[in-house]
Motif scaffolding. Structure first.
Motif, mmCIF file in Angstrom:
data_model
loop_
_atom_site.group_PDB
_atom_site.id
_atom_site.type_symbol
_atom_site.label_atom_id
_atom_site.label_comp_id
_atom_site.label_asym_id
_atom_site.label_seq_id
_atom_site.Cartn_x
_atom_site.Cartn_y
_atom_site.Cartn_z
ATOM 1 N N ILE A 65 -1.779 6.222 -8.481
ATOM 2 C CA ILE A 65 -1.365 5.854 -7.119
ATOM 3 C C ILE A 65 -0.683 4.484 -7.085
ATOM 4 O O ILE A 65 0.384 4.343 -6.462
ATOM 5 N N PRO A 66 -1.252 3.432 -7.731
ATOM 6 C CA PRO A 66 -0.563 2.128 -7.717
ATOM 7 C C PRO A 66 0.849 2.180 -8.291
ATOM 8 O O PRO A 66 1.775 1.604 -7.712
ATOM 9 N N LEU A 67 1.021 2.883 -9.418
ATOM 10 C CA LEU A 67 2.341 2.954 -10.035
ATOM 11 C C LEU A 67 3.315 3.724 -9.155
ATOM 12 O O LEU A 67 4.475 3.300 -8.977
ATOM 13 N N THR A 68 2.864 4.839 -8.591
ATOM 14 C CA THR A 68 3.718 5.619 -7.700
ATOM 15 C C THR A 68 4.127 4.801 -6.487
ATOM 16 O O THR A 68 5.288 4.826 -6.061
ATOM 17 N N LEU A 69 3.181 4.041 -5.946
ATOM 18 C CA LEU A 69 3.453 3.198 -4.778
ATOM 19 C C LEU A 69 4.479 2.120 -5.100
ATOM 20 O O LEU A 69 5.412 1.879 -4.315
ATOM 21 N N VAL A 70 4.340 1.496 -6.258
ATOM 22 C CA VAL A 70 5.293 0.448 -6.671
ATOM 23 C C VAL A 70 6.689 1.028 -6.843
ATOM 24 O O VAL A 70 7.686 0.433 -6.404
ATOM 25 N N LEU A 71 6.789 2.202 -7.462
ATOM 26 C CA LEU A 71 8.092 2.832 -7.672
ATOM 27 C C LEU A 71 8.738 3.226 -6.347
ATOM 28 O O LEU A 71 9.940 3.007 -6.146
ATOM 29 N N LEU A 72 7.950 3.783 -5.439
ATOM 30 C CA LEU A 72 8.490 4.195 -4.142
ATOM 31 C C LEU A 72 9.008 2.998 -3.356
ATOM 32 O O LEU A 72 10.127 3.014 -2.834
ATOM 33 N N VAL A 73 8.206 1.951 -3.256
ATOM 34 C CA VAL A 73 8.613 0.764 -2.496
ATOM 35 C C VAL A 73 9.772 0.051 -3.182
ATOM 36 O O VAL A 73 10.707 -0.424 -2.531
ATOM 37 N N GLY A 74 9.739 -0.001 -4.515
ATOM 38 C CA GLY A 74 10.803 -0.667 -5.257
ATOM 39 C C GLY A 74 12.150 -0.007 -5.056
ATOM 40 O O GLY A 74 13.141 -0.665 -4.722
ATOM 41 N N PHE A 75 12.225 1.314 -5.234
ATOM 42 C CA PHE A 75 13.491 2.027 -5.069
ATOM 43 C C PHE A 75 13.921 2.076 -3.602
ATOM 44 O O PHE A 75 15.120 2.151 -3.316
ATOM 45 N N THR A 76 12.963 2.031 -2.688
ATOM 46 C CA THR A 76 13.308 2.010 -1.261
ATOM 47 C C THR A 76 14.114 0.770 -0.919
ATOM 48 O O THR A 76 15.003 0.802 -0.059
#
Length: 237
Positions: A65-76
């Motif tokens: 979950i932390p990694l997925t969250l970082v990737l989503l917010v980063g690419f957003t």
């Protein structure tokens, strides 16, 4: 369910971004909106990066979950721009969305295929409307929403192969970083033309270069992009 989660996430981003701009709130509130939208995708859409396949199958466990969250917010936040002088800059995410759609077509991912086509057609409609009407404003609400869609599609394809992270990095992040570098040195039209052609070139190369070589390119460029984030001028996260 994933389509509904994506819709709710976009609505959440639009509302928080509009409220942040209307009441001149701290950008942290916009970030919180993006985190909420990402959690909707993770929890409601059941979309997450639970493993990495680098020859060996690596389970992420509690880091999922932390990694997925970082990737989503980063690419957003790749297109985190307050205002855009030339709406033609939207050609960059359009190229990325087309690449997503082509890759999804070959891999049979209907969600990425349909969403990518719809999003790219929407961008083209916006550009055509602006061209003929002369009335178009590209602000943070639109660019953040597009970034969120690209982030969700990126995570969707990462389930197939981590090499697919090449698409957002090489067809959007790299050209967009280049745009920051050259926008003050040449005209706006020239800078957008150059970056768009580079995005298309890298998009074509993805379907030509072997995946093992692509992985080395992704790792090398990611390190370079991380270094550029120490400079405020080229920061996109």
């Amino acid at each position: 369910m994933l389509y509904l989660a994506l819709f709710i996430g976009i609505v959440s981003i639009v509302i928080t971004t509009k409220l942040t701009q209307a009441f001149k709130l701290s950008s942290i509130w916009g970030l919180l909106g993006q985190i909420c939208a990402s959690l909707v995708i993770i929890m409601g859409g059941k979309l997450e990066v639970s493993h990495i396949n680098l020859g060996n199958y690596i389970e992420l466990g509690y880091l999922t979950i932390p990694l997925t969250l970082v990737l989503l917010v980063g690419f957003t936040n790749v297109m985190n721009m307050e205002t855009v002088q030339n709406p033609s800059i939207l050609l960059l995410p359009c190229v990325s969305l087309v690449c997503f759609s082509i890759f999804a077509f070959f891999t049979g991912d209907s969600f990425v295929l349909i969403t990518g086509i719809c999003a790219s057609l929407t961008i083209m409609f916006i550009l055509l409307y602006g061209y003929f009407s002369g009335k178009i404003f590209v602000g943070r609400t639109l660019t953040t929403s597009i970034g969120f869609i690209i982030a969700v599609l990126s995570i969707s394809l990462l389930k197939i192969s981590i090499v697919t992270i090449y698409i957002p990095i090489f067809t959007l992040v790299l050209p967009f970083t280049l745009y920051y570098l050259i926008q003050d040195k040449i005209t706006s039209v020239q800078s957008i033309t150059v970056t768009s052609l580079i995005a298309i070139l890298f998009g074509v190369l993805m379907f030509i270069i072997p995946s093992n070589i692509l992985w080395y390119l992704v790792v090398g460029l990611t390190i370079i992009l991380v270094i550029t984030q120490f400079s405020r001028k080229y920061r996109f996260i």
